[in-house]
Write an enzyme that holds these catalytic residues in place. Structure first.
Site, PDB file in Angstrom:
ATOM      1  N   HIS A   1       0.854  -1.188   0.000  1.00  0.00           N
ATOM      2  CA  HIS A   1       0.000   0.000   0.000  1.00  0.00           C
ATOM      3  C   HIS A   1       0.887   1.234   0.000  1.00  0.00           C
ATOM      4  CE1 HIS A   1      -3.142   2.838   1.163  1.00  0.00           C
ATOM      5  NE2 HIS A   1      -3.963   1.929   0.692  1.00  0.00           N
TER       6      HIS A   1
ATOM      7  N   ASP B   1      -8.010  -5.472  -0.560  1.00  0.00           N
ATOM      8  CA  ASP B   1      -8.429  -6.286  -1.706  1.00  0.00           C
ATOM      9  C   ASP B   1      -8.140  -7.771  -1.517  1.00  0.00           C
ATOM     10  OD1 ASP B   1      -9.356  -4.093  -3.262  1.00  0.00           O
ATOM     11  OD2 ASP B   1      -7.271  -3.534  -3.591  1.00  0.00           O
TER      12      ASP B   1
HETATM   13  N1  COA Z   1       4.254  -7.384  -4.914  1.00  0.00           N
HETATM   14  C1  COA Z   1       5.590  -7.389  -5.070  1.00  0.00           C
HETATM   15  N2  COA Z   1       6.380  -6.372  -4.691  1.00  0.00           N
HETATM   16  C2  COA Z   1       5.798  -5.303  -4.138  1.00  0.00           C
HETATM   17  C3  COA Z   1       4.409  -5.227  -3.944  1.00  0.00           C
HETATM   18  C4  COA Z   1       3.620  -6.324  -4.357  1.00  0.00           C
HETATM   19  N3  COA Z   1       2.301  -6.305  -4.212  1.00  0.00           N
HETATM   20  N4  COA Z   1       4.109  -4.041  -3.368  1.00  0.00           N
HETATM   21  C5  COA Z   1       5.260  -3.379  -3.220  1.00  0.00           C
HETATM   22  N5  COA Z   1       6.289  -4.139  -3.684  1.00  0.00           N
HETATM   23  C6  COA Z   1       7.688  -3.776  -3.723  1.00  0.00           C
HETATM   24  C7  COA Z   1       7.919  -2.699  -4.761  1.00  0.00           C
HETATM   25  O1  COA Z   1       8.107  -3.252  -6.037  1.00  0.00           O
HETATM   26  C8  COA Z   1       9.146  -2.022  -4.220  1.00  0.00           C
HETATM   27  O2  COA Z   1      10.268  -2.825  -4.546  1.00  0.00           O
HETATM   28  P1  COA Z   1      11.679  -2.149  -4.929  1.00  0.00           P
HETATM   29  O3  COA Z   1      12.041  -1.322  -3.739  1.00  0.00           O
HETATM   30  O4  COA Z   1      12.568  -3.320  -5.162  1.00  0.00           O
HETATM   31  O5  COA Z   1      11.418  -1.324  -6.138  1.00  0.00           O
HETATM   32  C9  COA Z   1       8.954  -2.091  -2.714  1.00  0.00           C
HETATM   33  O6  COA Z   1       8.042  -3.170  -2.492  1.00  0.00           O
HETATM   34  C10 COA Z   1       8.381  -0.842  -2.093  1.00  0.00           C
HETATM   35  O7  COA Z   1       7.193  -0.492  -2.742  1.00  0.00           O
HETATM   36  P2  COA Z   1       6.570   0.941  -2.506  1.00  0.00           P
HETATM   37  O8  COA Z   1       7.379   1.956  -3.223  1.00  0.00           O
HETATM   38  O9  COA Z   1       6.434   1.193  -1.045  1.00  0.00           O
HETATM   39  O10 COA Z   1       5.158   0.771  -3.160  1.00  0.00           O
HETATM   40  P3  COA Z   1       4.295   1.939  -3.789  1.00  0.00           P
HETATM   41  O11 COA Z   1       3.824   2.833  -2.721  1.00  0.00           O
HETATM   42  O12 COA Z   1       4.944   2.591  -4.935  1.00  0.00           O
HETATM   43  O13 COA Z   1       3.105   1.066  -4.379  1.00  0.00           O
HETATM   44  C11 COA Z   1       1.233  -0.265  -4.489  1.00  0.00           C
HETATM   45  C12 COA Z   1       1.989   0.723  -3.638  1.00  0.00           C
HETATM   46  C13 COA Z   1      -0.129  -0.503  -3.866  1.00  0.00           C
HETATM   47  C14 COA Z   1       1.026   0.333  -5.897  1.00  0.00           C
HETATM   48  C15 COA Z   1       2.031  -1.568  -4.570  1.00  0.00           C
HETATM   49  O14 COA Z   1       2.184  -2.105  -3.285  1.00  0.00           O
HETATM   50  C16 COA Z   1       1.363  -2.576  -5.495  1.00  0.00           C
HETATM   51  O15 COA Z   1       1.544  -2.498  -6.709  1.00  0.00           O
HETATM   52  N6  COA Z   1       0.593  -3.548  -4.925  1.00  0.00           N
HETATM   53  C17 COA Z   1      -0.131  -4.510  -5.742  1.00  0.00           C
HETATM   54  C18 COA Z   1      -1.423  -3.908  -6.264  1.00  0.00           C
HETATM   55  C19 COA Z   1      -2.465  -3.760  -5.192  1.00  0.00           C
HETATM   56  O16 COA Z   1      -2.720  -4.659  -4.412  1.00  0.00           O
HETATM   57  N7  COA Z   1      -3.092  -2.588  -5.206  1.00  0.00           N
HETATM   58  C20 COA Z   1      -4.154  -2.270  -4.276  1.00  0.00           C
HETATM   59  C21 COA Z   1      -3.694  -1.209  -3.328  1.00  0.00           C
HETATM   60  S1  COA Z   1      -4.881  -0.924  -2.043  1.00  0.00           S
END
Ligand code: COA
Length: 395
Positions: free
Chosen positions: A280, A331
């Site tokens: 998140h 989700d």
């Molecule tokens: N699966 C795999 N890796 C994940 C991940 C996931 N669901 N969520 C975060 N990460 C990884 C990122 O790729 C990042 O890796 P890196 O440092 O090697 O690049 C690291 O964790 C940190 O991520 P962060 O920058 O804190 O995430 P964000 O704030 O940019 O993105 C989301 C947040 C929600 C977009 C992201 O967690 C995601 O894509 N989740 C899956 C989609 C989802 O469930 N969305 C609903 C949200 S309520």
């Protein structure tokens, strides 16, 4: 802007160049009194009430009223609110014919987006004139969108429309329009209705998420509510936002055997792919809404022979935690909960739309009443200024 919150998403900070926050990471864009997300204590409040408290003690309509008006309703106020809202539950011949004209293999979120756009064409107000109009549109959307979604599900199965019932609450009415009123319908099981209603409360609002922010950007141009909601639906469709609840279930169906969950997680992460339903932007130590939704998911699984999906849920979460420490978001339990209720998987995000109309319209009122055009800046990193070479002279 403070530099102690800089991270990988902050680039190009020099004395001459302004700080760039990709994805607006950590940027505070405005004030809001609608909800408060507190990642440090892993909590979420709507108008000052903990979401868990609302889930346990309120109907979806009470929460809708709260988000719009800032206070929970008295019984008399709720009766009046429901009377007003349910008066909009009329089948619209134009909407029926529009939905039946759309391809049966299009994504259901496209049908939701198109339905809202169509509803906007019928509104004599081309631009939002006042707060009362936003309330009118909110009632209209909350009445019409469940009908549009139910109609879309049923036409794809060759089934007739089930008419709305003004005596039923939002959750029960929606379930009845999708699954009918027979003894096996979740609409006929008060426990299923209540668990479904809890999911709507949990999905109703979450501060400046991508779709809400989209609705505020559109409102800030003094456009109209239907345009703002159409844009918000487009943002919600994406799998990084609302679309994740659908992809969670696709994952679970693909893995199929809970014993293979860990292997699947490791393989997916080795390929540098994301696993939907985890992580998140704001919560980094767990999503405050998950425990309530997980409770409803487990209760649904008990009633609907869902032990396999509970094992899948637990094994995927444990494998993800072991490998990355990244926690599930709302989700993750909502996806299998909707599956157990019998919704087709690609209709999970339209359910999120219906719930989030509450939050979106509350934010549209807030933006409308205290507006400033939302228009950020960018730092240019393209070619230096140059002269056009006439086409005949270009090699
Ligand atoms: N699966 C795999 N890796 C994940 C991940 C996931 N669901 N969520 C975060 N990460 C990884 C990122 O790729 C990042 O890796 P890196 O440092 O090697 O690049 C690291 O964790 C940190 O991520 P962060 O920058 O804190 O995430 P964000 O704030 O940019 O993105 C989301 C947040 C929600 C977009 C992201 O967690 C995601 O894509 N989740 C899956 C989609 C989802 O469930 N969305 C609903 C949200 S309520």
């Amino acid at each position: 802007m403070s530099t102690n919150t800089q991270n990988a998403n902050t680039q190009n900070t020099t004395a001459e160049q302004p700080e760039v926050r990709k994805g607006l990471y950590g940027v505070v864009a405005d004030y809001t009194s609608v909800s408060k997300v507190m990642p440090e204590t892993n909590s979420l409040t709507y108008r000052g009430y903990a979401v868990q408290d609302l889930v346990e003690n309120c109907s979806f309509e009470e929460v809708f009223y709260l988000l719009w008006n800032g206070e929970l309703p008295t019984e008399a106020q709720l009766t009046e609110f429901n009377k007003a809202g349910r008066s909009y539950r009329k089948l619209d011949a134009g909407l029926i014919s529009l939905i039946h004209s759309l391809p049966t293999d299009c994504h259901p979120m496209d049908v939701m987006r198109t339905s809202v756009s169509y509803m906007g064409t019928k509104d004599p107000e081309h631009f939002t004139p006042n707060r009362e109009h936003i309330t009118h549109v909110g009632h209209n959307l909350l009445a019409q969108l469940p009908m549009a979604m139910a109609m879309d599900i049923r036409r794809r199965k060759g089934e007739d429309i089930v008419a709305p019932d003004p005596e039923k609450g939002v959750a029960e009415n929606l379930l009845a329009m999708v699954f009918g009123n027979g003894p096996d319908s979740p609409a006929s099981n008060p426990e299923d209705v209540r668990d479904f209603e809890k999911s709507l409360i949990l999905y109703a609002e979450h501060s400046f998420n991508a779709s809400t922010f989209t609705s505020r950007v559109i409102t800030s141009t003094r456009s109209d509510v239907y345009s703002a909601i159409t844009g918000a639906i487009g943002a919600l469709k994406g799998p990084l936002h609302g679309g994740a609840n659908e992809f969670v279930m696709h994952t679970m169906l693909e893995v199929d055997d809970p014993a293979k969950a860990e292997e699947w997680v490791n393989k997916t992460l080795d390929n540098k792919d994301l696993i939907m339903g985890f992580g998140h932007r704001v919560y980094k130590n767990g999503d405050s809404r998950v425990p309530s939704m997980e409770q409803s998911f487990r209760a649904l699984a008990e009633r609907h022979d869902g032990a396999k999906w509970v094992a899948m849920y637990e094994n995927l979460a444990a494998a993800m935690d072991k490998r990355t420490g990244i926690k599930p978001n709302l989700d993750f339990p909502a996806g299998p909960a909707y599956y157990l209720l019998g919704f087709p998987v690609d209709f999970f995000t339209p359910l999120f739309v219906i719930a989030r109309v509450a939050g979106w319209t509350a934010h549209i009122v807030e933006q409308y009443e205290n507006n400033s055009l939302i228009r950020p800046l960018s730092t240019y990193n393209g070619p230096e200024q140059r002269k056009v070479v006439p086409i005949a002279q270009r090699g």
